[in-house]
Motif scaffolding. Structure first.
Motif, PDB file in Angstrom:
ATOM      1  N   PHE A 221       0.821  -1.197   0.000  1.00 50.31           N
ATOM      2  CA  PHE A 221       0.000   0.000   0.000  1.00 50.31           C
ATOM      3  C   PHE A 221       0.861   1.254   0.000  1.00 50.31           C
ATOM      4  O   PHE A 221       2.031   1.230   0.372  1.00 50.31           O
ATOM      5  N   SER A 222       0.251   2.366  -0.381  1.00 53.44           N
ATOM      6  CA  SER A 222       0.969   3.638  -0.446  1.00 53.44           C
ATOM      7  C   SER A 222       1.202   4.192   0.957  1.00 53.44           C
ATOM      8  O   SER A 222       0.645   3.711   1.940  1.00 53.44           O
TER       9      SER A 222
ATOM     10  N   LYS B 259      -9.700   5.170  -0.425  1.00 52.48           N
ATOM     11  CA  LYS B 259      -8.474   4.569  -0.969  1.00 52.48           C
ATOM     12  C   LYS B 259      -8.714   3.125  -1.389  1.00 52.48           C
ATOM     13  O   LYS B 259      -8.277   2.701  -2.458  1.00 52.48           O
ATOM     14  N   PHE B 260      -9.416   2.368  -0.541  1.00 58.11           N
ATOM     15  CA  PHE B 260      -9.683   0.972  -0.878  1.00 58.11           C
ATOM     16  C   PHE B 260     -10.644   0.848  -2.055  1.00 58.11           C
ATOM     17  O   PHE B 260     -10.501  -0.058  -2.877  1.00 58.11           O
ATOM     18  N   ASN B 261     -11.609   1.744  -2.163  1.00 57.34           N
ATOM     19  CA  ASN B 261     -12.508   1.724  -3.321  1.00 57.34           C
ATOM     20  C   ASN B 261     -11.754   2.029  -4.603  1.00 57.34           C
ATOM     21  O   ASN B 261     -12.042   1.455  -5.658  1.00 57.34           O
ATOM     22  N   THR B 262     -10.783   2.942  -4.526  1.00 52.43           N
ATOM     23  CA  THR B 262      -9.947   3.238  -5.689  1.00 52.43           C
ATOM     24  C   THR B 262      -9.150   2.013  -6.094  1.00 52.43           C
ATOM     25  O   THR B 262      -9.069   1.674  -7.286  1.00 52.43           O
ATOM     26  N   LEU B 263      -8.566   1.327  -5.119  1.00 48.12           N
ATOM     27  CA  LEU B 263      -7.815   0.103  -5.415  1.00 48.12           C
ATOM     28  C   LEU B 263      -8.726  -0.967  -6.016  1.00 48.12           C
ATOM     29  O   LEU B 263      -8.345  -1.676  -6.956  1.00 48.12           O
ATOM     30  N   LYS B 264      -9.938  -1.076  -5.488  1.00 48.15           N
ATOM     31  CA  LYS B 264     -10.892  -2.063  -6.003  1.00 48.15           C
ATOM     32  C   LYS B 264     -11.248  -1.753  -7.456  1.00 48.15           C
ATOM     33  O   LYS B 264     -11.322  -2.662  -8.294  1.00 48.15           O
ATOM     34  N   THR B 265     -11.428  -0.471  -7.771  1.00 46.99           N
ATOM     35  CA  THR B 265     -11.751  -0.062  -9.141  1.00 46.99           C
ATOM     36  C   THR B 265     -10.591  -0.394 -10.082  1.00 46.99           C
ATOM     37  O   THR B 265     -10.793  -0.884 -11.200  1.00 46.99           O
ATOM     38  N   VAL B 266      -9.372  -0.153  -9.628  1.00 51.74           N
ATOM     39  CA  VAL B 266      -8.203  -0.452 -10.451  1.00 51.74           C
ATOM     40  C   VAL B 266      -8.087  -1.954 -10.692  1.00 51.74           C
ATOM     41  O   VAL B 266      -7.809  -2.406 -11.808  1.00 51.74           O
ATOM     42  N   ILE B 267      -8.296  -2.737  -9.635  1.00 48.95           N
ATOM     43  CA  ILE B 267      -8.199  -4.194  -9.765  1.00 48.95           C
ATOM     44  C   ILE B 267      -9.252  -4.727 -10.732  1.00 48.95           C
ATOM     45  O   ILE B 267      -8.974  -5.625 -11.543  1.00 48.95           O
TER      46      ILE B 267
END
Length: 130
Positions: free
Chosen positions: A4-5, A118-126
């Motif tokens: 994580f960042s 942040k986690f929603n952004t990661l989920k969207t990227v995944i």
């Protein structure tokens, strides 16, 4: 490799601070009627000032100023001995504690919202933007 960042790490430290502060405030409220109990508080600024005194960065030129930084992420819990509010030696001000509790809850909820974002952004990227 970091998963994580640094932003998520900083949010985690903020949540640690809010959690500790919540425990300290709850302890103060629980002991509002305990004779000779001295209220406690979490002091972040003291820890920040201590950390900033040892700030060090990489110098790319010998003419640059030297400074260093050793942040630990620890918080200092101190006893408030400056005032006695009650006749039994107790210095817990229930109104202040309740106000601090509400303020801390708002701070905690804001951090949780940031972390969820942040986690929603990661989920969207995944998921590939779907």
């Amino acid at each position: 490799m970091k998963l994580f960042s640094k932003t998520i790490t900083m949010l985690e430290q903020g949540l640690d601070y809010a959690s500790l502060r919540e425990k300290v405030i709850a302890n103060n409220i629980a002991n509002v009627d305990t004779p000779n109990y001295k209220a406690k508080e979490v002091r972040f600024k003291t820890e920040l000032d201590r950390a900033l005194t040892s700030l060090k960065a990489k110098r790319t030129n010998p003419k640059h100023f030297e400074f260093q930084h050793d942040a630990t992420g620890n918080f200092f819990v101190a006893t408030r001995n400056d005032v006695v509010y009650n006749h039994n030696g107790n210095n817990v001000d229930i109104d202040k504690e309740m106000s601090d509790l509400a303020e801390n809850q708002i701070y905690y909820n804001a951090l949780i919202e940031q972390l969820n974002g942040k986690f929603n952004t990661l989920k969207t990227v995944i998921k590939g933007g779907k």
